[in-house]
Enzyme design. Structure first.
Site, mmCIF file in Angstrom:
data_model
loop_
_atom_site.group_PDB
_atom_site.id
_atom_site.type_symbol
_atom_site.label_atom_id
_atom_site.label_comp_id
_atom_site.label_asym_id
_atom_site.label_seq_id
_atom_site.Cartn_x
_atom_site.Cartn_y
_atom_site.Cartn_z
ATOM 1 N N MET A 1 0.861 -1.379 -0.077
ATOM 2 C CA MET A 1 -0.119 -0.044 -0.017
ATOM 3 C C MET A 1 0.867 1.360 0.154
ATOM 4 O O MET A 1 0.282 2.400 0.522
ATOM 5 C CB MET A 1 -0.820 -0.081 1.144
ATOM 6 C CG MET A 1 -1.878 -1.117 1.309
ATOM 7 S SD MET A 1 -3.397 -1.042 1.998
ATOM 8 C CE MET A 1 -2.696 -0.964 3.596
ATOM 9 N N HIS B 1 9.332 -4.001 3.272
ATOM 10 C CA HIS B 1 9.098 -3.950 1.918
ATOM 11 C C HIS B 1 10.223 -4.262 0.934
ATOM 12 O O HIS B 1 10.117 -5.195 0.116
ATOM 13 C CB HIS B 1 8.300 -2.717 1.302
ATOM 14 C CG HIS B 1 7.246 -2.361 1.921
ATOM 15 N ND1 HIS B 1 7.000 -1.240 2.820
ATOM 16 C CD2 HIS B 1 5.755 -2.989 1.725
ATOM 17 C CE1 HIS B 1 5.955 -1.100 3.100
ATOM 18 N NE2 HIS B 1 4.916 -2.214 2.721
ATOM 19 N N LYS C 1 4.813 -9.744 9.438
ATOM 20 C CA LYS C 1 4.346 -8.857 10.232
ATOM 21 C C LYS C 1 2.853 -9.302 10.196
ATOM 22 O O LYS C 1 2.282 -9.306 11.380
ATOM 23 C CB LYS C 1 4.747 -7.670 10.136
ATOM 24 C CG LYS C 1 4.278 -6.779 11.198
ATOM 25 C CD LYS C 1 4.671 -5.206 10.967
ATOM 26 C CE LYS C 1 3.799 -4.619 10.005
ATOM 27 N NZ LYS C 1 2.622 -4.476 10.685
ATOM 28 N N VAL D 1 11.096 -7.705 9.412
ATOM 29 C CA VAL D 1 12.150 -6.972 9.673
ATOM 30 C C VAL D 1 11.911 -5.911 10.729
ATOM 31 O O VAL D 1 10.925 -5.090 10.795
ATOM 32 C CB VAL D 1 12.511 -6.033 8.203
ATOM 33 C CG1 VAL D 1 13.768 -5.203 8.355
ATOM 34 C CG2 VAL D 1 12.536 -7.181 7.148
ATOM 35 N N SER E 1 4.671 0.793 8.025
ATOM 36 C CA SER E 1 4.468 2.008 7.179
ATOM 37 C C SER E 1 3.766 3.048 8.398
ATOM 38 O O SER E 1 4.054 4.217 8.304
ATOM 39 C CB SER E 1 3.517 2.010 5.935
ATOM 40 O OG SER E 1 3.939 1.067 5.278
HETATM 41 O O1 PAF Z 1 -0.224 -5.841 3.831
HETATM 42 C C1 PAF Z 1 -0.739 -4.841 2.945
HETATM 43 O O2 PAF Z 1 0.024 -3.827 2.862
HETATM 44 C C2 PAF Z 1 -1.899 -5.098 2.500
HETATM 45 O O3 PAF Z 1 -3.080 -5.495 3.455
HETATM 46 C C3 PAF Z 1 -2.046 -5.535 1.110
HETATM 47 C C4 PAF Z 1 -1.845 -7.006 1.024
HETATM 48 C C5 PAF Z 1 -1.153 -4.842 0.226
HETATM 49 C C6 PAF Z 1 -3.444 -5.418 0.525
HETATM 50 O O4 PAF Z 1 -3.761 -4.071 0.250
#
Ligand code: PAF
Length: 283
Positions: A30, A37, A149, A176, A186
């Site tokens: 997201m 990430h 996580k 992490v 985030s």
């Molecule tokens: O884990 C996330 O960031 C969200 O739930 C995902 C898997 C990108 C779906 O919007």
């Protein structure tokens, strides 16, 4: 690295890659990307010929409007990070591109989606399944990467992928952490420095509870974690569930399962920010 905003263009590019025999890895995000990430993307780049990272702030999975409004949006910085770690495509569609019509589909995967986040964030996993199923249908990935996580999310996505017959391997990747032990998220950018230090207690207490658990009952361990964290001003535990790592159902005794995980959600700081983490006791 190419930034793509439409489904049509992405499908065209991926068809070419597939025709060239390349495996496709998908990292759904997201945005507001961090080292957690980056680790998923690095893993996908290692495993696949092509890596697609979706950056889409999915409105249907937010049961709290305020949470959606204040979610950080940082596409430019995200693209810089993704380029540096070797992503091939960033798929950043608009809400209208993903949902030309409101998505009325409902997904239900008991028992894994009814407890914990499922109970405290009604509709959340339905929204996650809506968007992830769309991403799987658009990208048709060979592998999809998710951070551990969001421990429960992985179980729900697995159930959805199996239910809908997606031919995709779900690859869970380790949490992490900051040096302080705080799980990267985030949402951490919404915390002040002081609150971040406070939030580091979540993992510190979970880690301590692992040795506490060796000579205490499960109920005593649960109480130890909840009481230790609630005693810190600025932290408030929403739930701490000690569950079987597969079914995600509560266990009562350490002998109940060979795979036992403690999953926690804590409110932290002035906003407050909702933080999740977990610890494996057995398995
Ligand atoms: O884990 C996330 O960031 C969200 O739930 C995902 C898997 C990108 C779906 O919007």
């Amino acid at each position: 690295m190419k930034l793509v905003h439409t489904i049509e263009e992405l499908r065209r590019d991926l068809a070419e890659a597939r025709a060239g025999g390349k495996k496709i890895g998908l990292v759904p995000t997201m945005g507001a990307l961090h080292e957690g990430h980056a680790s998923l993307v690095r893993r996908s780049v290692e495993d696949n010929g092509v890596t697609v990272v979706s950056v889409f702030l999915n409105p249907t999975q937010f049961n709290d409007k305020k949470d959606l409004e204040r979610y950080p949006r940082t596409l430019e910085a995200d693209c810089r990070l993704l380029k540096a770690v070797g992503a091939d495509f960033v798929f950043a569609p608009s809400v209208e591109e993903v949902y030309p019509e409101p998505d009325t589909r409902t997904f239900s995967y008991p028992p894994v989606d009814t407890v914990m986040e499922g109970a405290f964030r009604p509709g959340h996993f339905n929204g996650v399944c809506q968007v992830v199923s769309k991403l799987f249908a658009i990208v048709e990935p060979d592998r999809a990467y998710f951070g551990e996580k969001d421990f429960q999310q992985i179980a729900v996505v697995r159930a959805m992928a199996e239910d809908l017959g997606f031919n995709v391997e779900i690859v869970p990747c380790p949490v992490v952490r900051e040096k302080s032990g705080l799980a990267m998220s985030s949402r951490n950018t919404l915390l002040t420095e002081e609150e971040k230090a406070m939030a580091a207690n979540i993992y510190a207490v979970l880690a301590k509870s692992k040795s506490f658990a060796t000579n205490h009952t499960l109920a005593e361990t649960r109480r130890y974690v909840v009481d230790s964290l609630n005693a810190i001003v600025g932290l408030e535990v929403q739930y701490f569930s000690i569950v079987d790592g597969g079914s995600l159902q509560d266990v009562d005794r350490w002998s109940d399962s060979d795979d036992i995980v403690g999953c926690i959600t804590v409110y932290c700081g002035h906003l407050p920010v909702r933080l999740i983490d977990h610890i494996r006791y057995k398995g």
